[in-house]
Design an enzyme around this catalytic site. Sequence first.
Site, PDB file in Angstrom:
ATOM      1  N   SER A 111       0.814  -1.115   0.240  1.00 52.46           N
ATOM      2  CA  SER A 111      -0.162  -0.056  -0.290  1.00 52.46           C
ATOM      3  C   SER A 111       0.421   0.731   0.301  1.00 52.46           C
ATOM      4  O   SER A 111       1.569   0.882   0.592  1.00 52.46           O
ATOM      5  CB  SER A 111      -0.325  -0.179   1.183  1.00 52.46           C
ATOM      6  OG  SER A 111      -1.769  -1.347   1.113  1.00 52.46           O
TER       7      SER A 111
HETATM    8  N1  SAH Z   1      -0.506  -4.676   4.046  1.00 54.19           N
HETATM    9  C1  SAH Z   1      -0.273  -4.147   2.770  1.00 54.19           C
HETATM   10  C2  SAH Z   1      -0.972  -4.089   2.084  1.00 54.19           C
HETATM   11  C3  SAH Z   1      -1.265  -6.162   1.582  1.00 54.19           C
HETATM   12  S1  SAH Z   1      -2.189  -5.530  -0.146  1.00 54.19           S
HETATM   13  C4  SAH Z   1       1.460  -3.319   3.154  1.00 54.19           C
HETATM   14  O1  SAH Z   1       1.655  -3.621   3.914  1.00 54.19           O
HETATM   15  O2  SAH Z   1       1.260  -2.964   2.282  1.00 54.19           O
HETATM   16  C5  SAH Z   1      -3.119  -6.980   0.552  1.00 54.19           C
HETATM   17  C6  SAH Z   1      -3.273  -8.680   0.949  1.00 54.19           C
HETATM   18  O3  SAH Z   1      -4.326  -8.974   1.289  1.00 54.19           O
HETATM   19  C7  SAH Z   1      -3.195  -9.568  -0.122  1.00 54.19           C
HETATM   20  O4  SAH Z   1      -1.474  -9.933   0.607  1.00 54.19           O
HETATM   21  C8  SAH Z   1      -3.569  -9.996  -0.487  1.00 54.19           C
HETATM   22  O5  SAH Z   1      -3.432 -11.633  -0.752  1.00 54.19           O
HETATM   23  C9  SAH Z   1      -3.947  -9.926   1.082  1.00 54.19           C
HETATM   24  N2  SAH Z   1      -5.815 -11.543   1.129  1.00 54.19           N
HETATM   25  C10 SAH Z   1      -6.909 -10.844   0.273  1.00 54.19           C
HETATM   26  N3  SAH Z   1      -7.961 -11.063   0.549  1.00 54.19           N
HETATM   27  C11 SAH Z   1      -6.884 -12.089   1.932  1.00 54.19           C
HETATM   28  C12 SAH Z   1      -7.635 -13.114   2.972  1.00 54.19           C
HETATM   29  N4  SAH Z   1      -9.123 -13.399   2.882  1.00 54.19           N
HETATM   30  N5  SAH Z   1      -7.889 -12.953   4.165  1.00 54.19           N
HETATM   31  C13 SAH Z   1      -6.258 -12.581   4.538  1.00 54.19           C
HETATM   32  N6  SAH Z   1      -4.925 -12.416   2.594  1.00 54.19           N
HETATM   33  C14 SAH Z   1      -5.937 -11.817   2.137  1.00 54.19           C
END
Ligand code: SAH
Length: 226
Positions: free
Chosen positions: A74
């Site tokens: 992000s």
């Molecule tokens: N927090 C991160 C950004 C995450 S991007 C940062 O520090 O930048 C979103 C993430 O959510 C992805 O890695 C995706 O695989 C995960 N995701 C999507 N659905 C999910 C679920 N049901 N449970 C856990 N993770 C999930």
Amino acid sequence: MSRPGVSRRLEGVGMTSPRTRARMVERLRAAGIRDRRVLAAMESVPRHVFVDEALAHRAYEDTALPIGAGQFISRPSVVARMIELLVHGREAGRVLEVGTGCGYQAAVLAQLGAEVYSIERVRVLAERARANLRPLRLANLRLVHGDGAEGLAAAAPFDSILVAAAVFEVPQPLLAQLRPGGRLIAPRADGRAAAQRLVLIERGRREFVETVLDPVHFVPLRAGKR
Ligand code: SAH
């Protein structure tokens, strides 16, 4: 044996140096992030460690960057904003992050002193996040490979829940695992338009109070793990 390669990567030089990071924090402040604890945590966590080395020189731009498996780290301004909303006027306490991705936001939360549980559904990302985080030695951070839509009953209730993937509705287990007085923040997509907004949900004694905030752009939350 000392390992200069590792410490140099962690410390950063040139476009990954502490000075570059300090400039990112200046921009966050100019963009309206006020909480000193959040700014200090953003200043101390090396974001370049969480992206591929070929992208490290862009790590302190305010932009999302690919982290593999079709996912993105992000934007720093969004990470800071979400955390600021969670800790405004309080401590983060025990936090659940749904969507570890590369582990960056989890590291910022842990740096703030929160007790952090972060859950990721994609195994390769969860493993990479573990490797990214290891040199930072954050003892108050636990990573879990699983479906975050189910929350993490074993560690519930949480004072704060941060959902880092877009939902149409906040999954019921997450609301149930929020402590009374707790806060949840999530990007929520509008069913018709693809537009998403951050939504802040506060659990009162009897009800959940919702505030709709900034427009954002996140990848969708998906069910199940892989
Ligand atoms: N927090 C991160 C950004 C995450 S991007 C940062 O520090 O930048 C979103 C993430 O959510 C992805 O890695 C995706 O695989 C995960 N995701 C999507 N659905 C999910 C679920 N049901 N449970 C856990 N993770 C999930």
